[in-house]
Design an enzyme around this catalytic site. Structure first.
Site, mmCIF file in Angstrom:
data_model
loop_
_atom_site.group_PDB
_atom_site.id
_atom_site.type_symbol
_atom_site.label_atom_id
_atom_site.label_comp_id
_atom_site.label_asym_id
_atom_site.label_seq_id
_atom_site.Cartn_x
_atom_site.Cartn_y
_atom_site.Cartn_z
ATOM 1 N N SER A 192 0.838 -1.201 0.000
ATOM 2 C CA SER A 192 0.000 0.000 0.000
ATOM 3 C C SER A 192 0.878 1.257 0.000
ATOM 4 O O SER A 192 1.659 1.451 -0.922
ATOM 5 C CB SER A 192 -0.948 -0.057 1.203
ATOM 6 O OG SER A 192 -1.943 0.914 1.103
ATOM 7 N N ASP A 346 -10.064 -3.932 -4.912
ATOM 8 C CA ASP A 346 -9.172 -2.935 -4.310
ATOM 9 C C ASP A 346 -9.155 -1.703 -5.201
ATOM 10 O O ASP A 346 -8.924 -1.821 -6.411
ATOM 11 C CB ASP A 346 -7.763 -3.538 -4.177
ATOM 12 C CG ASP A 346 -6.737 -2.573 -3.602
ATOM 13 O OD1 ASP A 346 -7.124 -1.482 -3.137
ATOM 14 O OD2 ASP A 346 -5.543 -2.917 -3.612
ATOM 15 N N HIS A 376 -8.067 -4.899 -0.407
ATOM 16 C CA HIS A 376 -6.940 -4.116 0.075
ATOM 17 C C HIS A 376 -6.645 -4.443 1.541
ATOM 18 O O HIS A 376 -7.537 -4.431 2.384
ATOM 19 C CB HIS A 376 -7.219 -2.619 -0.068
ATOM 20 C CG HIS A 376 -6.002 -1.790 0.137
ATOM 21 N ND1 HIS A 376 -5.084 -1.562 -0.865
ATOM 22 C CD2 HIS A 376 -5.497 -1.181 1.234
ATOM 23 C CE1 HIS A 376 -4.103 -0.827 -0.407
ATOM 24 N NE2 HIS A 376 -4.318 -0.586 0.887
#
Length: 406
Positions: A192, A346, A376
């Site tokens: 991320s 995501d 995610h």
């Protein structure tokens, strides 16, 4: 010390907040598609996160602590015991706190070295939060892992996090003999926001002749651009936890400016001048996303009017150290072998797909692993509070297998 005491007093409130959050899950703003891995468990995780957020808001309104401070505390997770297979120690690399994981098992030669940058939107996350993931990577791939505690936003704005990760990486490369690591097998890795930092560090080091070349970069559902929050994956997954579309823009602005002003204009795309949008269209465009990813609920959107004063406050979003997808081809061509993991459910899926295409177009070898049922944050939930998300374990194992090939 104050927070644990507060928690004891506020446990009944916390329970109520979680209960309220569970009720809120029925609202249309949260969308858990049937194809998601372990949807019932994800609903529970979301309830806990929403409950934490609700309680954090209460604490902030009463002036006891900020919502972000409370959120960070709640995300720490419990301390893990001694790992019989690893030496673990906390150090400082060029004044940046790190945690070093070294396998106890004997090695025939020098090991791989992995710099790991955690996720959390540049706002959350710590060495403790990612302890399980880093232990797993070190044990299973028999690599030295260095987890980096970079400074967090909004207290520390861009480029603080990037600079900390860069300085820690360079320090490690310059002192590599102390850790039994092969200088030709150093890898940067992150998920991320950490994937964003890994990509930025990799690009910076690509042109350095005074340091060993990175062997690889591992980008786990990375956020790589803030030009277009209306790409297909943003439309399709805007209400899918654990990262909602609005939160993605919120985190980017917290990192950039230390506030989330103009979030709505950024979501709509009013922050990018037409000429710049045209310039970057070759790299950031739905046209570069394979058609099979556009089947689910995507519609062409009318361009919004450009607002010059918004651009003035957020123009650094176009710097490659913050948005690595915007780096020039001359930099991209020098990048090391890459591993990119994306998840179907995501908002950041298309950032990974666009970067995959850019790397491949510039002759960089890419291994791509796509979790069809992933969402995610699933990697850090592979073993979460007593229940597991198999997609997270599959994703972690795909990373381990890639590492073993290096």
């Amino acid at each position: 010390a104050l927070l644990p005491a507060l928690l004891l007093l506020l446990l009944p409130l916390a329970a109520l907040a979680v209960a309220l959050a569970t009720v809120l899950l029925g609202l249309p703003s949260y969308d858990i598609p049937p194809g998601v891995n372990q949807p019932a468990k994800l609903r529970l995780v979301l309830a806990v996160l929403l409950g934490t957020a609700a309680l954090g808001r209460i604490l902030e309104k009463t002036g006891l602590c900020s919502q972000i401070t409370f959120g960070r505390y709640m995300r720490q997770g419990r301390k893990l015991g001694v790992d019989p297979k690893l030496f673990i120690q906390d150090r400082q690399f060029n004044k940046v706190p790190v945690r070093v994981y070294q396998p106890k098992v004997t090695s025939d030669g020098r090991r791989r070295g992995i710099l790991f940058f955690h996720g959390g939107g540049w706002v959350f996350g710590s060495l403790d939060t990612y302890e399980k993931v880093c232990r797993y990577l070190s044990r299973e791939s028999e690599s030295v892992v260095v987890s980096v505690q970079y400074r967090l936003a909004p207290e520390h704005k861009y480029p603080a996090a990037y600079e900390d990760c860069l300085h820690a990486t360079i320090h490690f490369m310059n002192n590599i003999e102390h850790y039994g690591v092969d200088p030709a097998r150093v890898i940067v890795c992150g998920d991320s926001a950490g994937g964003n930092l890994a990509a930025a560090v990799s690009q910076t080091l690509a042109g350095r002749s005074d340091l060993p070349k990175l062997r690889a970069q591992i980008l786990i559902y990375p956020g790589l651009q803030a030009l277009d929050f209306n790409l297909p994956s943003y439309q399709q997954n805007q209400g899918v936890p654990l990262l909602l579309r609005e939160r993605a823009a919120f985190f980017a602005l917290q990192y950039l400016n230390g506030d989330a002003l103009h979030m709505q204009e950024v979501l709509e795309g009013s922050h990018i001048p037409p000429d710049m949008r045209l310039k970057y269209r070759k790299w950031v465009s739905p046209d570069n996303i394979p058609e099979k990813f556009k089947v689910r609920g995507v519609k062409p959107l009318r361009p919004t009017d450009f607002i010059a004063e918004v651009y003035e406050t957020v123009k650094r979003l176009c710097e490659p150290n913050l948005c690595p997808l915007l780096a020039e081809d001359t930099i991209v061509q020098q990048l090391p072998e890459s591993f990119i993991l994306t998840c179907e459910y995501d908002v950041l899926r298309d950032d990974g797909l666009l970067y995959k295409k850019r790397l491949e177009d510039n002759g960089v070898r890419v291994t791509w692993y796509h979790l069809e049922d992933g969402f995610h944050g699933v990697i850090s939930l592979y073993d979460y509070c007593g229940f597991s998300f198999p997609a997270g374990k599959r994703g972690l194992d795909s990373i381990v297998n890639f590492l073993k090939s290096l």
